[in-house]
Design an enzyme around this catalytic site. Structure first.
Site, PDB file in Angstrom:
ATOM      1  N   GLY A  20       0.797  -1.218   0.000  1.00  0.00           N
ATOM      2  CA  GLY A  20       0.000   0.000   0.000  1.00  0.00           C
ATOM      3  C   GLY A  20       0.825   1.262   0.000  1.00  0.00           C
ATOM      4  N   THR A  21       2.153   1.123  -0.107  1.00  0.00           N
ATOM      5  CA  THR A  21       3.030   2.290  -0.182  1.00  0.00           C
ATOM      6  C   THR A  21       2.590   3.192  -1.332  1.00  0.00           C
ATOM      7  OG1 THR A  21       4.896   0.962   0.630  1.00  0.00           O
ATOM      8  CG2 THR A  21       5.424   3.049  -0.437  1.00  0.00           C
ATOM      9  N   LYS A  22       2.562   4.496  -1.071  1.00  0.00           N
ATOM     10  CA  LYS A  22       2.155   5.448  -2.098  1.00  0.00           C
ATOM     11  C   LYS A  22       3.369   5.892  -2.919  1.00  0.00           C
ATOM     12  CE  LYS A  22      -2.142   5.762  -0.559  1.00  0.00           C
ATOM     13  NZ  LYS A  22      -3.300   5.247  -1.328  1.00  0.00           N
ATOM     14  N   ASP A  54      14.282   8.790  -8.756  1.00  0.00           N
ATOM     15  CA  ASP A  54      14.572   7.507  -9.393  1.00  0.00           C
ATOM     16  C   ASP A  54      16.067   7.394  -9.641  1.00  0.00           C
ATOM     17  OD1 ASP A  54      13.357   5.054 -10.913  1.00  0.00           O
ATOM     18  OD2 ASP A  54      14.878   5.918 -12.258  1.00  0.00           O
ATOM     19  N   TYR A  59      23.960   4.247 -12.735  1.00  0.00           N
ATOM     20  CA  TYR A  59      23.973   5.662 -13.116  1.00  0.00           C
ATOM     21  C   TYR A  59      25.223   6.364 -12.602  1.00  0.00           C
ATOM     22  CZ  TYR A  59      18.969   4.987 -14.140  1.00  0.00           C
ATOM     23  OH  TYR A  59      17.754   4.540 -14.613  1.00  0.00           O
ATOM     24  N   LYS A  88      18.122   0.442  -8.383  1.00  0.00           N
ATOM     25  CA  LYS A  88      18.002  -0.758  -9.219  1.00  0.00           C
ATOM     26  C   LYS A  88      19.243  -1.644  -9.107  1.00  0.00           C
ATOM     27  CE  LYS A  88      15.484   2.192 -12.426  1.00  0.00           C
ATOM     28  NZ  LYS A  88      16.098   3.478 -11.997  1.00  0.00           N
ATOM     29  N   HIS A 121      17.137  -4.300 -12.667  1.00  0.00           N
ATOM     30  CA  HIS A 121      17.252  -3.294 -13.725  1.00  0.00           C
ATOM     31  C   HIS A 121      16.960  -3.838 -15.122  1.00  0.00           C
ATOM     32  CE1 HIS A 121      19.433   0.782 -14.493  1.00  0.00           C
ATOM     33  NE2 HIS A 121      18.480   0.587 -15.381  1.00  0.00           N
TER      34      HIS A 121
END
Length: 330
Positions: A20-22, A54, A59, A88, A121
């Protein structure tokens, strides 16, 4: 075009299956964000109301983002529990015994005790220690189900709240679903008007998997643009016509299209004014006819694909030993 300053993003959210995490429907993307700039970009995004960042190990900028987060927590701008942070698992950590190590490296770089969402990923495994496979010998066959079951242990240990996948096709998702004891919370993949992925979106949404759209703007800064088979998305006449009508940037039109399809969008920018501008998605709505005009822009196969259009380890071209000319080349 409208670019007036916003001090707060009135974003909408979706609930992740199981917990239920928003997850905010708007986040700051950080792929290809230049070293030295993503730190300031993250602070600017948080200051104007972004609550979703994100990230990914590959990265190579998690430390800068982590520094920005620490400063914003310290000065009271935001609390950790108010932020939604994604990272990721890179391809070289797919062996089950390496999954926790890959997660903990991201946590260390970001300076966090837990991640809100941790994604596999790619459905591709590299030999441990290989960051970018340049030959078939650097790719190995680790069953996705084995990597996934190790991901589930991260939730049990409190290192991550939710787990999911990225750049997975339907067959890859089915492989996970066959063994999963915890929900696949999300699938992040490229979807934009030229490369819509409607079948994949429907499959995910029917299964309760939130779709996070990357490359929503057609990756205008992608250094591999010479491989793209179509013109820049933001210059498309249909996009520009709607931009003029609503007095918004072309990016706003494309991101709004994504929001109205029920996807989360994570536009990348390191320019504070553009970060603010990209957040102007919730003050207007495209009509059914306007959505249809953008839906009509889809192109066949990989013609409209901007991200990884030729990457060998995705089977989109042949390996050339030691060469990365056909890669996304971050």
């Amino acid at each position: 075009m409208s670019s007036e300053k916003q001090t707060s993003v009135n974003f909408t959210t979706q609930s992740l299956e199981g917990t239920g995490t928003k997850i905010p429907n708007l986040g700051l993307g950080t792929w290809l964000s230049e070293p030295g700039k993503v730190y300031e970009a993250t602070k600017a995004a948080i200051d104007c109301g972004y609550r979703h960042i994100d990230e990914a190990w590959i990265y190579k900028n998690e430390e800068e983002v982590g520094k920005a987060l620490a400063e914003k927590f310290e000065d009271g701008t935001v609390k950790r529990e108010e932020m939604f942070i994604t990272s990721k698992l890179w391809n070289c950590f797919h062996r089950p015994e390496l999954v926790e190590e890959g997660c903990k490296e991201s946590l260390k770089f970001l300076g966090l005790e837990y991640l809100d969402l941790f994604l596999v990923h790619f459905p591709v495994s590299f030999v441990p220690g290989v960051e970018e496979a340049t030959s078939p010998s650097q790719v190995e066959q680790i069953p996705l189900k084995d990597t996934w079951l190790a991901m589930e242990k991260l939730v049990e240990k409190g290192l991550v709240k939710n787990i999911g996948v990225s750049n997975f096709e339907i067959e890859h998702i089915k492989e996970i679903e066959a063994v999963a004891t915890k929900p696949i919370a999300a699938n992040q993949f490229e979807t934009q008007p030229y490369y819509q992925r409607n079948e994949l979106i429907k499959y995910c949404q029917d299964a309760g998997i939130v779709v996070i759209a990357h490359t929503s703007l057609g990756s205008p800064s992608n250094v591999m643009s010479k491989h793209h088979k179509c013109p820049p998305l933001m210059q498309d006449p249909s996009v520009k016509a709607l931009s003029n009508k609503y007095e918004k940037q072309p990016a706003n039109i494309l991101l709004r299209w994504g929001i109205q399809r029920g996807t989360v969008v994570i536009p990348k920018s390191v320019t504070p004014s553009r970060i603010i501008s990209n957040s102007d998605l919730f003050s207007f709505e495209l009509t059914d006819e306007e959505m249809a005009s953008l839906n009509a822009l889809g192109r066949p196969g990989l013609e409209g694909c901007f991200c990884h259009p030729k990457t060998p380890w995705l089977g989109r071209s042949e390996f050339v030993e030691g060469e990365t000319a056909n890669y996304y080349n971050s």
